[in-house]
Every structure is written in C-alpha cells, then in structure tokens.
Design a protein around this motif. Structure first.
Motif, PDB file in Angstrom:
ATOM      1  N   GLY A  84       0.770  -1.227   0.000  1.00 54.26           N
ATOM      2  CA  GLY A  84       0.000   0.000   0.000  1.00 54.26           C
ATOM      3  C   GLY A  84       0.802   1.279   0.000  1.00 54.26           C
ATOM      4  O   GLY A  84       0.245   2.374   0.055  1.00 54.26           O
ATOM      5  N   TYR A  85       2.141   1.184  -0.107  1.00 54.69           N
ATOM      6  CA  TYR A  85       2.960   2.397  -0.093  1.00 54.69           C
ATOM      7  C   TYR A  85       2.938   3.117  -1.440  1.00 54.69           C
ATOM      8  O   TYR A  85       3.166   4.323  -1.514  1.00 54.69           O
ATOM      9  CB  TYR A  85       4.415   2.051   0.261  1.00 54.69           C
ATOM     10  N   VAL A  86       2.675   2.366  -2.502  1.00 52.04           N
ATOM     11  CA  VAL A  86       2.661   2.919  -3.853  1.00 52.04           C
ATOM     12  C   VAL A  86       1.375   2.463  -4.522  1.00 52.04           C
ATOM     13  O   VAL A  86       0.928   1.324  -4.330  1.00 52.04           O
ATOM     14  CB  VAL A  86       3.895   2.433  -4.654  1.00 52.04           C
ATOM     15  N   LYS A  87       0.746   3.337  -5.305  1.00 51.65           N
ATOM     16  CA  LYS A  87      -0.525   3.001  -5.955  1.00 51.65           C
ATOM     17  C   LYS A  87      -0.357   2.093  -7.155  1.00 51.65           C
ATOM     18  O   LYS A  87      -1.217   1.296  -7.459  1.00 51.65           O
ATOM     19  CB  LYS A  87      -1.247   4.280  -6.385  1.00 51.65           C
ATOM     20  N   GLY A  88       0.737   2.239  -7.882  1.00 52.32           N
ATOM     21  CA  GLY A  88       0.910   1.399  -9.073  1.00 52.32           C
ATOM     22  C   GLY A  88       1.674   2.118 -10.147  1.00 52.32           C
ATOM     23  O   GLY A  88       2.714   2.726  -9.900  1.00 52.32           O
ATOM     24  N   LYS A  89       1.140   2.071 -11.352  1.00 51.37           N
ATOM     25  CA  LYS A  89       1.824   2.635 -12.504  1.00 51.37           C
ATOM     26  C   LYS A  89       2.179   4.103 -12.266  1.00 51.37           C
ATOM     27  O   LYS A  89       1.378   4.881 -11.781  1.00 51.37           O
ATOM     28  CB  LYS A  89       0.947   2.506 -13.747  1.00 51.37           C
ATOM     29  N   GLY A  90       3.385   4.469 -12.655  1.00 53.07           N
ATOM     30  CA  GLY A  90       3.833   5.838 -12.476  1.00 53.07           C
ATOM     31  C   GLY A  90       4.357   6.092 -11.076  1.00 53.07           C
ATOM     32  O   GLY A  90       4.819   7.187 -10.773  1.00 53.07           O
ATOM     33  N   TYR A  91       4.297   5.059 -10.216  1.00 56.43           N
ATOM     34  CA  TYR A  91       4.784   5.166  -8.842  1.00 56.43           C
ATOM     35  C   TYR A  91       4.144   6.325  -8.080  1.00 56.43           C
ATOM     36  O   TYR A  91       4.790   7.041  -7.333  1.00 56.43           O
ATOM     37  CB  TYR A  91       6.317   5.329  -8.816  1.00 56.43           C
ATOM     38  N   VAL A  92       2.837   6.533  -8.330  1.00 61.24           N
ATOM     39  CA  VAL A  92       2.130   7.584  -7.614  1.00 61.24           C
ATOM     40  C   VAL A  92       1.886   7.110  -6.185  1.00 61.24           C
ATOM     41  O   VAL A  92       1.350   6.024  -5.969  1.00 61.24           O
ATOM     42  CB  VAL A  92       0.778   7.914  -8.294  1.00 61.24           C
ATOM     43  N   LEU A  93       2.287   7.905  -5.220  1.00 57.16           N
ATOM     44  CA  LEU A  93       2.104   7.508  -3.831  1.00 57.16           C
ATOM     45  C   LEU A  93       0.623   7.524  -3.475  1.00 57.16           C
ATOM     46  O   LEU A  93      -0.138   8.362  -3.945  1.00 57.16           O
ATOM     47  CB  LEU A  93       2.877   8.453  -2.905  1.00 57.16           C
ATOM     48  N   ASN A  94       0.230   6.592  -2.617  1.00 63.20           N
ATOM     49  CA  ASN A  94      -1.184   6.435  -2.294  1.00 63.20           C
ATOM     50  C   ASN A  94      -1.629   7.466  -1.265  1.00 63.20           C
ATOM     51  O   ASN A  94      -1.372   7.325  -0.084  1.00 63.20           O
ATOM     52  CB  ASN A  94      -1.437   5.020  -1.751  1.00 63.20           C
ATOM     53  N   GLU A  95      -2.314   8.512  -1.720  1.00 63.90           N
ATOM     54  CA  GLU A  95      -2.785   9.559  -0.824  1.00 63.90           C
ATOM     55  C   GLU A  95      -4.288   9.805  -1.002  1.00 63.90           C
ATOM     56  O   GLU A  95      -4.815  10.815  -0.559  1.00 63.90           O
ATOM     57  CB  GLU A  95      -1.988  10.844  -1.068  1.00 63.90           C
ATOM     58  N   GLU A  96      -4.998   8.891  -1.675  1.00 63.10           N
ATOM     59  CA  GLU A  96      -6.426   9.031  -1.909  1.00 63.10           C
ATOM     60  C   GLU A  96      -7.206   8.838  -0.611  1.00 63.10           C
ATOM     61  O   GLU A  96      -6.814   8.057   0.248  1.00 63.10           O
ATOM     62  CB  GLU A  96      -6.884   7.975  -2.918  1.00 63.10           C
ATOM     63  N   ASN A  97      -8.308   9.559  -0.477  1.00 52.74           N
ATOM     64  CA  ASN A  97      -9.160   9.384   0.696  1.00 52.74           C
ATOM     65  C   ASN A  97      -9.918   8.068   0.589  1.00 52.74           C
ATOM     66  O   ASN A  97     -10.488   7.759  -0.459  1.00 52.74           O
ATOM     67  CB  ASN A  97     -10.153  10.541   0.817  1.00 52.74           C
ATOM     68  N   TYR A  98      -9.944   7.320   1.664  1.00 53.49           N
ATOM     69  CA  TYR A  98     -10.662   6.047   1.678  1.00 53.49           C
ATOM     70  C   TYR A  98     -10.948   5.650   3.116  1.00 53.49           C
ATOM     71  O   TYR A  98     -10.364   6.184   4.068  1.00 53.49           O
ATOM     72  CB  TYR A  98      -9.857   4.947   0.974  1.00 53.49           C
ATOM     73  N   VAL A  99     -11.868   4.703   3.263  1.00 52.84           N
ATOM     74  CA  VAL A  99     -12.199   4.111   4.558  1.00 52.84           C
ATOM     75  C   VAL A  99     -11.675   2.687   4.569  1.00 52.84           C
ATOM     76  O   VAL A  99     -11.781   1.969   3.566  1.00 52.84           O
ATOM     77  CB  VAL A  99     -13.725   4.121   4.795  1.00 52.84           C
ATOM     78  N   THR A 100     -11.111   2.282   5.683  1.00 52.83           N
ATOM     79  CA  THR A 100     -10.670   0.893   5.838  1.00 52.83           C
ATOM     80  C   THR A 100     -11.601   0.173   6.804  1.00 52.83           C
ATOM     81  O   THR A 100     -11.878   0.674   7.897  1.00 52.83           O
ATOM     82  CB  THR A 100      -9.233   0.815   6.374  1.00 52.83           C
TER      83      THR A 100
END
Length: 361
Positions: free
Chosen positions: A45-61
């Motif tokens: 979960g440290y990286v979102k995927g393609k383009g190495y965009v860091l995961n900073e999206e709002n979400y609920v776990t």
C-alpha cells in the motif's frame, strides 16, 4: 518495510517519474530486483501502481469478518423440529464485509482487511467484493483453510430465529499480519472494525492508531464484551439495547435508562452513541444533544443486514460532514433499504436512492 524498500521508496518520493533502470543503477542492484521490490511496495500500500504515484487518496478501511451467508426463508409460520417450505439463498456476508459493500455502493472508496480461505466460498466472497467495487488487495488468503460460514433461519416475517456462526477463520487475522498493513490503516480517513476480531487485534489497532477515527460494530452481546474496557478509544458506536446493557452495566427498562446508559458511554470517552431500538427507531446522544428518532415505515423482507447498512450510513455521513439530523435520517433510510430486500445487501442502495426515499416520505 525492508531497508531496501525504504531506499527505493525514498528515490520514488524524490522523483516519481524515475525508471526502474535508474533505481537499479543508483542502488547497485539489478532491474529485476527493483521490479520485485516495487511490486511488494504496491502490495503493502505504499505505492498506488503505474507511475509510482504515492497512495494519498481518501478512503475508509474496514477490518472485520467476511463469510458466506446461507439463509433459509420460511414461507409460512416457522415450525420448530420440523421441515419448513421456503427458499435458501447463498451470498457473501460477514459484518465487516457487509459494511464495506454498503460503503462502496454509497460511493466511498473502501478497503477491506479480512481473512478468507483458499476455497470456493473464499472465491465467492472475493468475487462479490470485486463486483461491488471493494478493494480486497490487502486481505489474508489462507491455504488449506475453509472460509467462515454463517447459517441462519428466518421466519415468515423476515426475522432471524436461529443461526450458527462458524467464524474461526478470522482468528488468523493477527497482529503480525496487520503490521504489514500499517500504512493502509494509517492513511485511512476513518476505520471501521467489528468485534469478530480477537481482543488482541482490537487492542493493537486502538493503541497503535489512537489518533485515528474508529467506528465499532458490536456484532452481538457476547462479542461486544471484548470492547467493554476499550470503549473510550472509539469515536462512534451503534449497539442495540442488549449490547448496550452488556457494555454499560445499565439495565434498560425505560427511556431514562437509555439516557443513563448513553451517558456512561460518553463519560468513558465515546463521542457519539446511536442505540438502535428496532421498530422504535434510534436513540442518539453526544455531549450536547440527545434525541429519539422514529424509523420510516417499512415492510420487512430480511432483517439480517439492516445494522450493517445503518453503520455504513453513519460512516458515509461522517466522511461527507452531514449534520446530525441528516446523519440519522440518511442512516435510517439506508437501513430501511436493507430491510426491504431479500438480499442482505440491497443491490439498489445508493446515495441517490436514499435521498429519493428521504424526499418522498
């Protein structure tokens, strides 16, 4: 996170467009090794995927139980110790999973952390989650273990009369596994847990992420006991009368008793208390407000998923900063939609459908 993963993540933060070949050159390792490390960073979960965009999206776990529901619906008055004509439905269920699906259908980006077996039921749970738009990339899949199962019998009014819950699989969702999901949990806008989790796991989450907003679904009187001494760590709770009695020690025989019990919750540190009262509706209390709210009229088809939909409504309302009155109404109508459909999750539930009902009644 390993030392090498930390090095790679640092390079990506400095230059999100950096190539794997360049990372390999700077660290003196092969490009294929870099690819493996980046794949692990994505899984954690440290990286979102393609383009190495860091995961900073709002979400609920949502962290809690997932199972297959096997429900028997009696067509006529239910007769014990006898065979009853009816219908049997098999679907994905579990308190945590149900809340996650309702949230996803309400347009909230939702990540589910649960445990399933590597079997046909586990595959069914995973497939139904994906169809509903739930992110299940961080679930624990157990080899050679059966998925959890919930078997229930409903009477002619849609009320559950007896059930057997086989939820041992969730016990494998332990602290060591959750430590690998720390960043996912840390970056959540809100966290929902259910008391199918072990006491040790609940304590770990509340003590290590105490600055986060936690909603708790108490599930049942027996399972609610796990959080009796931890109530103050939660932001919002949604117990029924029996769970409230168990958690507060207050015997509820009157409306005044409800107020006394709610005050016990608040003195322990809870911010918001929603005590569900069945046909009477909901009693709400916080530091400034207390109120009874009657539910909308509804023909009950299946009462199993009403509480899960109500909790999803509370979380949706928090994320979208709804005022108190709208929060209660929205959550009640979410629950009403669940009650009026034979499935545990009403496939038609959405923000628009709930607001349409609120406006028309």
């Amino acid at each position: 996170m390993t030392l090498r993963e930390k090095e790679i993540l640092s390079l990506i933060r400095a230059n999100p467009m950096i190539s794997q070949q360049e990372i390999a050159r700077l660290l003196g390792i092969t490009r294929s090794s870099v690819a493996v490390h980046i794949s692990n960073l994505i899984k954690k979960g440290y990286v979102k995927g393609k383009g190495y965009v860091l995961n900073e999206e709002n979400y609920v776990t949502v962290i809690g139980g997932a199972n297959v529901d096997i429900q028997g619906f009696s067509l006529d008055k239910l007769k014990l110790n006898d065979s009853n004509p009816g219908k049997v439905k098999v679907s994905a269920g579990g308190v945590g999973r149900n809340i996650a699906e309702n949230l996803s259908r309400l347009g909230i980006k939702t990540k589910l952390i649960t445990a399933v077996g590597d079997d046909l039921y586990g595959e069914k749970i995973s497939n139904e989650c994906r169809i509903a738009g739930i992110d299940i990339d961080h679930c624990l899949v157990l080899k050679s273990m059966p998925s959890s199962t919930y078997l229930s019998v409903l009477d002619e009014n849609g009320d559950m009369k007896v059930a057997i819950s086989d939820m041992d699989t969730i016990d494998y969702l332990n602290i060591d596994f959750l430590k690998t999901k720390s960043l996912i949990i840390e970056n959540s806008s809100a966290i929902v847990i259910d008391t199918n989790l072990s006491l040790e796991v609940i304590e770990y989450l509340l003590s290590n992420f105490k600055h986060k907003i936690f909603f708790v679904d108490t599930v049942s009187t027996t399972k609610a006991r796990k959080v009796k001494e931890l109530i103050g760590y939660f932001h919002t709770i949604k117990p029924n009368i029996y769970e409230t009695e168990e958690l507060t020690g207050v015997k509820i025989t009157s409306d005044h008793d409800l107020e006394v019990a709610a005050e016990v919750f608040l003195k322990k540190g809870l911010r918001r208390v929603f005590i569900t009262l069945g046909e009477r509706g909901v009693f709400y209390k916080d530091e400034l407000t207390k109120k009874f709210v009657k539910p909308p009229a509804v023909k009950v088809v299946n009462a199993t998923g009403a509480g899960d939909a109500f909790m999803a409504g509370l979380v949706y309302s928090y994320i979208n900063d709804l005022n108190l009155d709208d929060t209660i109404q929205f959550s009640m109508y979410a629950s009403e939609m669940a009650l009026s459909h034979e499935n545990t999750i009403n496939p038609n539930i959405s923000v628009d459908s709930i607001y349409n009902k609120m406006r028309s009644e």
